[in-house]
Every structure is written in C-alpha cells, then in structure tokens.
Design an enzyme around this catalytic site. Structure first.
Site, short mmCIF file in Angstrom:
data_model
loop_
_atom_site.label_atom_id
_atom_site.label_comp_id
_atom_site.label_asym_id
_atom_site.label_seq_id
_atom_site.Cartn_x
_atom_site.Cartn_y
_atom_site.Cartn_z
N LEU A 109 0.85 -1.19 0.00
CA LEU A 109 0.00 0.00 0.00
C LEU A 109 0.88 1.23 0.00
O LEU A 109 1.76 1.35 0.85
CB LEU A 109 -0.77 0.08 1.32
N HIS A 110 0.67 2.14 -0.93
CA HIS A 110 1.41 3.41 -0.83
C HIS A 110 0.72 4.58 -1.53
O HIS A 110 1.21 5.70 -1.48
CB HIS A 110 2.83 3.25 -1.39
N ARG A 111 -0.40 4.33 -2.23
CA ARG A 111 -1.07 5.44 -2.93
C ARG A 111 -1.53 6.49 -1.93
O ARG A 111 -2.16 6.13 -0.91
CB ARG A 111 -2.34 4.94 -3.65
N PRO A 112 -1.26 7.77 -2.21
CA PRO A 112 -1.73 8.82 -1.31
C PRO A 112 -3.22 8.68 -0.97
O PRO A 112 -3.63 8.84 0.18
CB PRO A 112 -1.47 10.11 -2.10
N ASP A 134 -2.10 -1.65 -4.09
CA ASP A 134 -2.57 -0.49 -4.84
C ASP A 134 -1.51 -0.05 -5.85
O ASP A 134 -1.58 1.02 -6.43
CB ASP A 134 -2.98 0.66 -3.91
#
Ligand code: UD1
Length: 361
Positions: A205-208, A284
C-alpha cells in the site's frame, strides 16, 4: 553512436530501466548509455538495493533531490537536470513510468530541444486526482516517441490526438526484468524462509488516496486483520505508509495481530521471491497488477480504477476498491478458487528492451 540518458527517480523506475541499459551495453557499438538518478527515492531500501539486485550500473549522475511537495520536487529535478542535459548533449533521453521525475525530465528535454522517449506510455486511469495520471498525460503530450505496453494504451493516445507515427507498441519492459530475475529470486527465497511461511498473502500500500487519509487506511487494515485470521498476510511497509500507520490509534493492536506481518520495504529480488509464491496479493501498485498477471497469481487491487485494464481482461487482477467488507469477500472468494494457469499477454515476453532499442536506432 547513439548517446542515451536513461532517467531513474523512484522505486518503480529501476526495473524498467535496467533491461534497457543492459541491452544498450550489449549493443555497445550502437549505443552509449548514461544513467541519471534524480534521487526522488533515496532510502537504501527504496533505491540502492535495486541497483545491485537488477545489475543496474551505478548512476553516472546523481541529482539528490529527495522528498518535498510535488511542486518543489518537480522543480528541483528540472533545475538539476537541465545542466546535465546541456553538458552531455545526448541524442535521446529515455524516461519511464509516471513518477514526478518522469515528467520533470521530459519537460526539460522539450524546452532544450532534446529528443525524449517515454517508456510505458498511454496508460490512463482517468482519475485526475492521482498525481501519476497528470504525469502520464503531460509526458505523453510532449514526448517525441511513445513506447506502449499494450494496444489499449495506443488507443488512449490516438484518442488524445497523438499521431500514430509517434507511437510504438513494444510490450512491457518490466516483464523483461521479471523473466530474467525470477529463477534467482525464487532460489534465494529468504523472506519466506525467515518468516517460516508456506501459505500466505502479500499486501502493499502506498497510494496517497489510500494511505494519507486515515479513515481509508483504517478501513483497509480492518479488512487485512480479518483476512489474516484465514491466511498470514505479509506487509512490506513503504515509508510514506509507515508514517501514517504510526498515527493510527489501533497501531498497538495491529502490531500484535497474529497473522499480520509488518516488515520493512524489500529489495527487488526479495520481493519477487516473496510474492511469486503467494496465494494472493492485495495491492494499490500498478506494476504489481502486471507482475501477478504474468505469474498467474490472484491480485486484488485496492483502488477504484486501474490504468492497466489488460490485467483485468487478460490477467488475474480484480478491482476491489477500499470498502472493508468488499475486500474481505473478494479475498475469501479468491482463496476458495483453484489456481488458473498464467495467460500470455502479447509482447510481454522478455524482449521489450530490444524492441525499444530497435526503434531508437
Ligand atoms: C512515488 C511515486 C509513485 C510510485 C511510488 C513508488 C510520484 C508522484 N509518486 O510515490 O508513483 O508508485 O513512488 O514508491 O512520483 N520517503 C522516504 N524515503 C524515500 C522516499 C520517500 O522516506 O527514499 C518518504 C518521504 O517522507 C516522502 C514520502 O515517502 O515524503 C513519499 O515519497 P514520494 O517520492 O513523494 O512519493 P511516493 O509515495 O514514494
């Protein structure tokens, strides 16, 4: 002799540039490759280990821009890249993917009249709140040559009025890296052995939009807690995500949840070794949707859209969104399914870098 500056900036760039630079070194009578690293990612785990894992030569030039707001980061890359371009006078600059460094360097090239080619052109999520979507749209408008991974990307570009002469369907260069490194990654297999896991899921997970908003992050992690009761979930945590998770009131409980393994971000080979043997991947990331499709591993995308629809139509990807119940239901359904053989996507064959070089030559 064709002199090419290959730009890398952030984690997802390294596995796209490595096969291209390697192919250029093989064709040393035709190509002189240089590698410029903008320094958008700088932690060892987000950058350095990728050079050794992917046999990517150390950068010839390091711009050291680091983290900042999007405007400041993009501007810093532009300011520091411009003198390099003036000094080196390359025949081509190659930018890959959709990170801030991609757009920043493309823009500098166009202003100086240096030819720029965009690898992984034409992908569209149609979600303009994603910073990457803006980077893709603008880079494709200004680049001289657009290398696309699949026919849907060609159609997107044509629909935006880009002339067909600027577009070359070459396939997916990241899959060149995957095919080359899979045997080595599975041989070492360190993470799986360290954690002593056989049957497990992997989460990234890393999407803003997922991690900067604590409500969404909490919704996703509640789903993961539930899934963790059925199958262990290994979660290599991106620095951006770590900062936010530490702010969650439920952090203590999460950290002690049996079946949920928080680990630091992994290098290319360790991560490939880990997810290539997973029962299920939840993510993501864009690239992971493609890699799991090629490997035939079920992938649940925790977003409302994808810029890589071919992974849904031909691959193993399902767009699930970020609703707790929907994620849990989709995960349990995927775990109940029997494994399907991996599908071959046209031109995702390990030879994309060669096709790129042929087009530049
Ligand atoms: C960037 C890309 C994204 C890509 C992702 C992969 C843009 C707009 N986003 O997002 O498309 O999928 O990389 O990781 O270009 N940080 C560190 N160490 C690092 C790098 C970042 O600690 O080496 C922290 C910093 O606090 C920084 C935050 O992570 O503020 C976000 O980093 P940034 O490069 O701005 O964006 P990413 O979320 O990594």
């Amino acid at each position: 002799m064709i002199k090419v500056i290959n730009v890398v900036g952030a984690r997802p760039n390294f596995m796209k540039v490595a096969p291209i630079v390697e192919a250029m070194k093989r064709r040393e009578r035709e190509f002189t490759p240089l590698v410029v690293h903008t320094g958008q990612h700088y932690d060892a785990a987000m950058s350095d280990t990728f050079f050794s894992d992917l046999d990517l030569p150390q950068p010839d030039v390091y711009l050291g821009v680091g983290s900042a707001s999007h405007a400041a980061q993009t501007a810093a890359v532009m300011e520091r890249f411009e003198p390099v371009l003036i000094e080196e006078k390359p025949d081509w600059v190659l930018v890959v993917g959709d990170v801030n460094s991609t757009l920043a360097c493309a823009l500098v090239c166009v202003k100086l009249g240096v030819k720029v080619a965009h690898v992984e052109a034409g992908l569209r999520s149609r979600d303009r709140t994603m910073p990457e979507e803006i980077n893709r749209l603008l880079t494709d408008q200004i680049a001289d040559l657009l290398f696309t991974p699949s026919a849907d990307a060609d159609n997107n570009l044509l629909a935006e009025g880009i002339p067909a002469e600027r577009i070359r369907l070459v396939g997916n260069v990241m899959i060149d890296s995957l095919i080359k490194h899979l045997p080595r990654a599975q041989e070492s297999d360190t993470i799986r052995q360290d954690l002593q896991l056989n049957d497990y899921a992997v989460l990234t997970l890393h999407r803003p939009s997922n991690v900067d908003d604590l409500t969404t992050l909490k919704r996703i992690l509640e789903a993961i807690e539930e899934i963790g009761k059925r199958i262990p979930v290994v979660f290599p945590v991106h620095p951006r995500t770590k900062k936010m998770i530490l702010e969650l009131p439920s952090i203590e409980r999460l950290a002690n949840t049996v079946g949920l393994w928080f680990i630091p971000p992994l290098g290319y080979l360790d991560f490939l070794g880990l997810y290539s043997r997973a029962r299920l991947v939840l993510t993501d990331s864009g690239g992971i949707q493609e890699e799991t499709s090629v490997l035939g591993i079920p992938c649940l995308t925790l977003r409302e859209n994808t810029e890589r629809p071919i992974t849904v139509t031909m691959g193993t990807n399902k767009i699930v969104g970020t609703d707790t119940e929907k994620i849990v239901d989709a995960a349990f359904a995927a775990l109940a399914e029997t494994a399907k053989p991996a599908v071959r996507i046209p031109l995702w064959d390990g030879h994309t870098a060669e096709r790129i070089l042929d087009a530049l030559g």
